[in-house]
Structure formats: C-alpha cells, structure tokens
Design a protein around this motif. Structure first.
Motif, short mmCIF file in Angstrom:
data_model
loop_
_atom_site.label_atom_id
_atom_site.label_comp_id
_atom_site.label_asym_id
_atom_site.label_seq_id
_atom_site.Cartn_x
_atom_site.Cartn_y
_atom_site.Cartn_z
N ALA A 17 0.84 -1.20 0.00
CA ALA A 17 0.00 0.00 0.00
C ALA A 17 0.88 1.25 0.00
N TYR A 18 2.04 1.15 -0.63
CA TYR A 18 3.01 2.24 -0.57
C TYR A 18 2.49 3.51 -1.22
N ARG A 19 2.69 4.61 -0.53
CA ARG A 19 2.46 5.95 -1.05
C ARG A 19 3.64 6.82 -0.64
N THR A 20 3.99 7.77 -1.48
CA THR A 20 5.14 8.63 -1.17
C THR A 20 4.89 9.38 0.13
N PRO A 21 5.83 9.31 1.08
CA PRO A 21 5.60 9.99 2.37
C PRO A 21 5.72 11.50 2.23
N MET A 22 5.14 12.20 3.19
CA MET A 22 5.22 13.65 3.22
C MET A 22 6.37 14.15 4.10
N GLU A 23 6.86 13.28 4.99
CA GLU A 23 7.93 13.67 5.90
C GLU A 23 9.00 12.59 5.92
N ILE A 24 10.22 12.99 6.28
CA ILE A 24 11.32 12.04 6.40
C ILE A 24 11.18 11.28 7.72
N PRO A 25 11.27 9.95 7.72
CA PRO A 25 11.16 9.21 8.99
C PRO A 25 12.39 9.42 9.86
N MET A 26 12.30 9.02 11.12
CA MET A 26 13.42 9.22 12.03
C MET A 26 14.51 8.18 11.84
N ALA A 27 14.20 7.04 11.24
CA ALA A 27 15.20 5.98 11.10
C ALA A 27 14.84 5.09 9.92
N LEU A 28 15.77 4.23 9.56
CA LEU A 28 15.61 3.34 8.41
C LEU A 28 16.12 1.97 8.78
N ARG A 29 15.45 0.94 8.28
CA ARG A 29 15.88 -0.43 8.53
C ARG A 29 16.90 -0.84 7.47
N LEU A 30 18.08 -1.26 7.93
CA LEU A 30 19.14 -1.69 7.03
C LEU A 30 19.37 -3.20 7.05
N GLY A 31 18.54 -3.93 7.75
CA GLY A 31 18.69 -5.37 7.83
C GLY A 31 18.21 -5.88 9.16
N ASP A 32 18.59 -7.10 9.50
CA ASP A 32 18.21 -7.74 10.76
C ASP A 32 19.45 -8.22 11.49
N LEU A 33 19.33 -8.32 12.82
CA LEU A 33 20.40 -8.81 13.68
C LEU A 33 19.91 -10.00 14.47
N GLN A 34 20.78 -10.99 14.67
CA GLN A 34 20.42 -12.17 15.44
C GLN A 34 21.64 -12.72 16.14
N LEU A 35 21.40 -13.58 17.14
CA LEU A 35 22.45 -14.28 17.86
C LEU A 35 22.22 -15.78 17.72
N PRO A 36 23.28 -16.59 17.79
CA PRO A 36 23.13 -18.03 17.52
C PRO A 36 22.26 -18.76 18.53
N GLU A 37 22.06 -18.21 19.72
CA GLU A 37 21.21 -18.89 20.71
C GLU A 37 19.76 -18.97 20.27
N ARG A 38 19.32 -18.07 19.39
CA ARG A 38 17.94 -18.09 18.90
C ARG A 38 17.94 -17.48 17.49
N PRO A 39 18.36 -18.27 16.47
CA PRO A 39 18.49 -17.69 15.12
C PRO A 39 17.20 -17.15 14.54
N ASP A 40 16.06 -17.69 14.97
CA ASP A 40 14.80 -17.23 14.39
C ASP A 40 14.31 -15.92 15.00
N LEU A 41 14.95 -15.44 16.06
CA LEU A 41 14.58 -14.18 16.69
C LEU A 41 15.44 -13.08 16.07
N ARG A 42 14.83 -12.30 15.20
CA ARG A 42 15.56 -11.26 14.47
C ARG A 42 15.12 -9.88 14.96
N ILE A 43 16.10 -9.04 15.24
CA ILE A 43 15.84 -7.68 15.69
C ILE A 43 16.14 -6.74 14.53
N PRO A 44 15.21 -5.88 14.13
CA PRO A 44 15.50 -4.93 13.05
C PRO A 44 16.70 -4.05 13.39
N MET A 45 17.58 -3.88 12.41
CA MET A 45 18.72 -2.98 12.57
C MET A 45 18.32 -1.61 12.04
#
Length: 645
Positions: free
Chosen positions: A388-416
């Motif tokens: 449902a993308y539409r061009t935003p009117m304002e610049i967001p405060m942050a951007l997602r550049l990928g995901d971060l995880q640790l080997p103890e729980r590979p399926d738990l991904r934290i947005p970077m």
C-alpha cells in the motif's frame, strides 16, 4: 586538522584531558602501562587493565571489544610517570584470532573531549604478533606528546610486559587474561524493576523538554546507551524475566505510553504491546521499543554465556582437585567425584538455558506483536505495508538496514535501525567473509552485493518525500548493468550510470563541488546565496566495482566525499571488495573506516562494544519472486514526475 601518524612519528598534544579510541573489527583487550624516566614499569600497580581498570588519571575498558575508548587525564598521573603506553592484545583461549595478522589493521586515534581528532595511527605490517604497543604519550620539557609506536610481540602480553621491565610480567598477564575471560559477567546488570502504574502516571504529568530520542549512531557496531549498564552479578541478571520497560526506554523527556496491555494473570508474564516504550509519537515509541529489544536480547544472552563459562570453570576446578588428590585414584572415589562434577555442571547449564529460553520466548512474543506494527521505514520487504506504498510527506526518524540475530535463537531477528539522515556512508562488501558459501564464486558475490545496494537505495528513495532524494551511480566498467536495471528502467535516476574514466571524473567533480558550495554557504551563513540550479535534495552516490576506473585524483575525491559529504547531505554507498583495492595499501584505511560495512549474505561481522557479542547481520532482501522493489520504484518515479501527487 588531524595528524595521521606513521610509525615513529610524534605530535604535540594541545591539552592533557584526552580520549583514546581504538577500532579493530574483532574483540581485543586494551590497557595502559606507566613508565618512569628509564622506560620501566615499576610494578603491577602501574598497569591499567580489565581486572584493574583505573589508575590516577586513567581508565580503560573492563572487557574485550571491537571498539574501545580510554579516558586519559595526563595532568593527574603521578609525577614519576614519564610515559603512558597504550597496549592492545588478543584475548587468550576464547576461540578468536591468535595474531593481528589475521585482522584488519588496528586504528588508534587521540581525540579531545569534544570529539575532534588530534592524531591518528593505523598500525600496519603486523603478522604473528598477539600484543602490540600502539601509542606512547610522553613528557618532553613539561609538555606532552604522542608517538606512534606499533611494536608487536609474538609472545603476547607476557613478552610485552617483560620488555617494559616488569618483574611479575607472566603473573600479571595471567591475571589480565583471566579478567578478560570473566568480563561478560561483570558487564551484565540487573534490570531495574518495572515502575508501578502510579509512577507512570506521575511521570506522564511532568513537564518535558523538546522531543528527541537517543539512538544508535550507525557505527560498524550498534551502540545502545551505555550509561544504563552498571556492573552486576551474572546469576541475578539471569534469574529474572525480560523487563519490557528497559532503562533506555525510561526517559523523563517523552511521555510514557498509555497502559493498553491487559493485566497479567498471577504467575504469568504480561502480554507485550506494540509501542510499549516512551516517545512523542508511535514511530518514536516503536523505534525505542526495537532498540530496547536489542538490548534485552544482548543482556539475556550475555548472562547465559557467563553462566555457562562459570559452570565450565567450576567443573574444571573440581576435576583438577580430584586428580591432584592421590587418594581419589584408588577405588571408585575418583569416578564418583568426576560424575558429581559433571552432573553439577549439567545442572547449572540447564538452569541457565531455562532462564534464557524463558527470556527469549518473551522477546519472541514481543517481536511477533511489534513486527506487523512497524511503519514502512522500519518494516521488512515482506511486510504488507509496502503493497500500500504511497510517497511519504515527511522524512522518517530511522531506516531499517537489515536484521540482527544471535546463535542462541536464530529465528529471533531484531531490526537494525539507523537514524536519518545517514551520518555515515555504506560499504556493501562484495568480498568473501565468514558467512560466504565456499562454493560461491566471485561473480555471484558481486551480483549479490549490487542487488543488496539496489535494495538499500530503493528503501532510501521510498522513505523520502518526492524530489528530496537523488541517486547517482558510477559503474565504471558497466559490469552491473543487469543488476542496476531496476533503478534505470523505473526512471528514478536523473542520469544513466556513469562509465569510463570520463564518467567517473564528471560525477565526482559535480558532487565535490556541491559539498564545497554548501560548506562555504554554511560557514558564511548565506544559504540563500547558493546557485539556483543546485539540487538541494539529499544525494546518494553508488559506486560499483571500486577501484576500477579510479585514478589517484578520483580516489582522493571519493575519500573527501566519505569524510565531508554526510554533514551536507551527500552520502556514499560503495560496492567493493577491499582486497581489490589492496594496491593502495593503508592509504584507503580511513575510507573503509568512514563507512558502515554491510554484507550481501548473512555474516557475523557486527559487534556491540558494551557486551561484545558478534551479531549476525542479514541484508534486507525482497522475498524470492517478489516484485515489491519494482513496484515501489515505479511509485517513486511517478511521484517525482508529478511532484508527489
């Protein structure tokens, strides 16, 4: 201006209160020794190290990390001290690299308290050394200077301390290595209790300053606010559930969220709620919540690893005790003692794992609630919000550049998430890394790197209002024409990708001129005097296959853009293999350090400096077969043509 030192060169220090910053890329140990006028360390109390991190006028980190900051007040060191030596060493017995030759060249900088660099030194030509004297701060006629040393020792800390005249060198080296091995236990703090509803209501009624939320600065390693982490006992830190109101989510500035979650039943954890963090808007609350999840995952995992290390150390001690007693070698006494030690070890590990699984389960439940609620700039490419993308009117405060995880729980991904506008350029590493499939060839890695760059550029174009973000591309050899075709065919580029030496020169000249003009306008306070045809939008330059097509002048311009561009809205995205540029030697080391390194495949190259975990980074690629990138680019191009309508 920063003095870039070479081995043996010295430079005067303008003040006595300084900070020394160290960056290597892998966890190392940093310390300091004090020497008298004969260059001799008089005793262990003249050495600051993780087990004894403070001396008069000095403070060093308490554990191994990829990046360090050492505090120095030369005016407070004893009068008998004539030299302050900055030491770097590789941790012993942790499964990491055994010599500096396998690492990137260590970078050391002396900075003033305002962050401005006084002098820097890249330590090159290291091979089998596992310890090195990086810098030397020394008195000269009642003034202090810094000298680049770079003296390495293959025998490690013991040889280094012996060379500095310390009689107890081997004993102190063992003490330092033991302190480093137990460093994680000291870095994990007990989370403070969750505030009561009454306290939250009182906080909401307080007058707050202007909006603004702390966040990561985009470094090679993510950096949550370190002031909230104090030394604590690992066993107590591992004993409680994750606290959803992490200290970094509790600030007096923005109001706390409304308590919308249903009260928990007795004996059960409260159900997580998206936006359950402080902030002036839902976007800010979600941003703070995501980084709170990152910190909670880091803390819980650190507590678990520390508990496992303790259990193994305790078992080893008990087994050594059994073997050292001759009476245990007769009959079944020794076997029973060994079985008891192993059983105790298993019980401790099982308890630690149970506590970790409980915390990770709660974080996974929070992630399942938060991920669907993330706004477009924070969402993954598989999120329905992009359809449902539409061009935003304002610049967001942050951007997602990928995901971060640790080997103890590979399926738990934290947005970077990184703050916008970007404070550093991006480097998409097309070379081999620890996460690279050994069967993958160089051409495949380069194609994946360009695909990753296109995905990042698309995301940047999508989150800026129409016409407020411009992308330039340099593809000197034309080798990435196929991978860059989504940007070209959509019409989001003002000009086709530049090729050949002439094309490289033209694009770099245009952008360096823009940086110069904006800098002069800012210094003169005459922003209205800029040329009317100057593109005031944020600029992104994608450089593919560096250094092909770059002469010395072009390389200098590229370094200039990396250093000066972000402050005036010109950003750099390099798609390159560092080995391809090795012919330049250490000349390009400042360029690589100025950029945030990302990989086109999953790789554990990111480390946080306050706990020291090696985080696995996953690039934000669109699902296989999805046309979401092309659809978003078409929408961006349409908005650019119609002025955002």
């Amino acid at each position: 201006m920063t003095a870039e030192l070479v081995r043996g060169q010295n430079h005067p220090l303008p003040e006595t209160r300084l900070e020394i910053r160290v960056s290597v890329g892998k966890p190392i140990v940093a310390g300091v020794t004090l020497s008298d006028d004969q260059g001799k360390v008089r005793g262990p109390d003249w050495v600051a190290h993780p087990g004894s991190p403070t001396l008069p006028g000095l403070e060093v980190p308490r554990q191994a990390a990829a990046d360090h900051r050492l505090a120095v007040d030369l005016g407070a060191v004893p009068q008998a001290v004539h030299r302050v030596n900055v030491l770097l060493a590789l941790p012993v017995g942790v499964g990491g690299p055994v010599s500096f030759g396998s690492l990137a060249a260590p970078f050391v900088a002396v900075t003033a308290l305002d962050g401005s660099e006084v002098a820097s030194y890249t330590i090159t030509d290291l091979d089998a050394e596992s310890a090195v004297v990086a810098l030397e701060l020394y008195r000269r006629q009642d003034a202090w200077k810094v000298r680049a040393v770079g003296q390495g020792y293959a025998g490690g800390l013991a040889d280094m301390l012996t060379d500095q005249g310390l009689a107890q060198a081997h004993e102190l080296a063992g003490t330092i290595n033991e302190a480093v091995a137990q460093g994680l236990a000291r870095s994990v703090a007990v989370p403070p209790p969750r505030p009561s509803d009454e306290a939250r209501v009182r906080a909401a009624g307080q007058t707050a300053p202007g909006p603004g939320a702390p966040g990561p600065d985009g470094d090679a390693s993510p950096q949550p606010t370190p002031a909230t982490h104090q030394p604590g006992d690992a066993s107590t830190a591992a004993g409680g559930p994750v606290n959803y109101t992490h200290p970094s989510r509790q600030t007096s500035a923005p109001p706390p969220p409304s308590p919308t979650a249903a009260p928990a039943e007795p004996g059960r954890a409260a159900q997580p709620v998206a936006g359950d963090a402080t902030g002036w808007s839902m976007e800010e609350r979600l941003y703070n919540q995501v980084w709170g999840m990152f910190e909670d995952l880091a803390r819980s995992t650190a507590a678990y690893r520390s508990a496992v290390d303790f259990a193994e150390s305790r078992m080893d001690q008990e087994l050594d005790k059994v073997l050292s007693d001759p009476r245990s070698r007769i009959g079944n006494t020794g076997d029973a003692a060994r079985e008891a030690a192993r059983a105790k070890h298993g019980l401790l590990v099982d308890r630690a794992r149970a506590a970790l699984d409980r915390d990770l389960g709660q974080l996974a439940a929070e992630s399942e609630v938060v991920e669907p609620a993330l706004p477009m700039a924070f969402a993954g490419w598989d999120s329905p919000v992009w359809h449902a993308y539409r061009t935003p009117m304002e610049i967001p405060m942050a951007l997602r550049l990928g995901d971060l995880q640790l080997p103890e729980r590979p399926d738990l991904r934290i947005p970077m998430l990184v703050r916008l506008p970007l404070e550093r350029g991006l480097w998409i590493d097309s070379g081999r890394s620890s996460g690279t499939d050994s069967l993958a060839d160089a051409d495949q890695l380069r194609r994946l790197a360009v695909d990753s760059a296109v995905a990042h550029a698309t995301r940047l174009l999508a989150v800026y209002p129409a016409g407020e973000f411009t992308v330039h591309v340099i593809d000197a050899a034309g080798s990435a024409a196929g991978a860059l075709s989504p940007l070209v065919t959509a019409g989001v580029l003002d000009e086709p990708p530049a090729s050949g030496a002439a094309g490289v020169s033209a694009v770099l000249a245009k952008l360096t001129q823009r940086v110069d003009l904006v800098q002069m306008a800012i210094r003169a306070g005459a922003a209205d005097a800029l040329p009317p045809d100057l593109d005031t939008a944020e600029q992104l330059l994608i450089v593919n296959d560096f250094p092909h097509g770059f002469d010395d002048r072009a390389v200098t311009q590229l370094r200039y853009l990396a250093d000066e561009g972000p402050a005036v809205g010109v950003h750099l995205m390099m798609v390159a293999d560092r080995e391809d540029a090795s012919e330049y030697g250490p000349l390009l080391d400042p360029l690589w350090r100025a950029l945030l390194r990302l990989t086109p495949v999953a790789d554990d190259h990111l480390a946080d400096p306050w706990v020291g975990h090696a985080w696995t980074y996953e690039p934000p690629m669109a699902p296989p077969g999805s046309r979401v990138l092309q659809q978003v680019l078409n929408q961006v191009a349409h908005a650019r043509r119609t002025g955002g309508r």
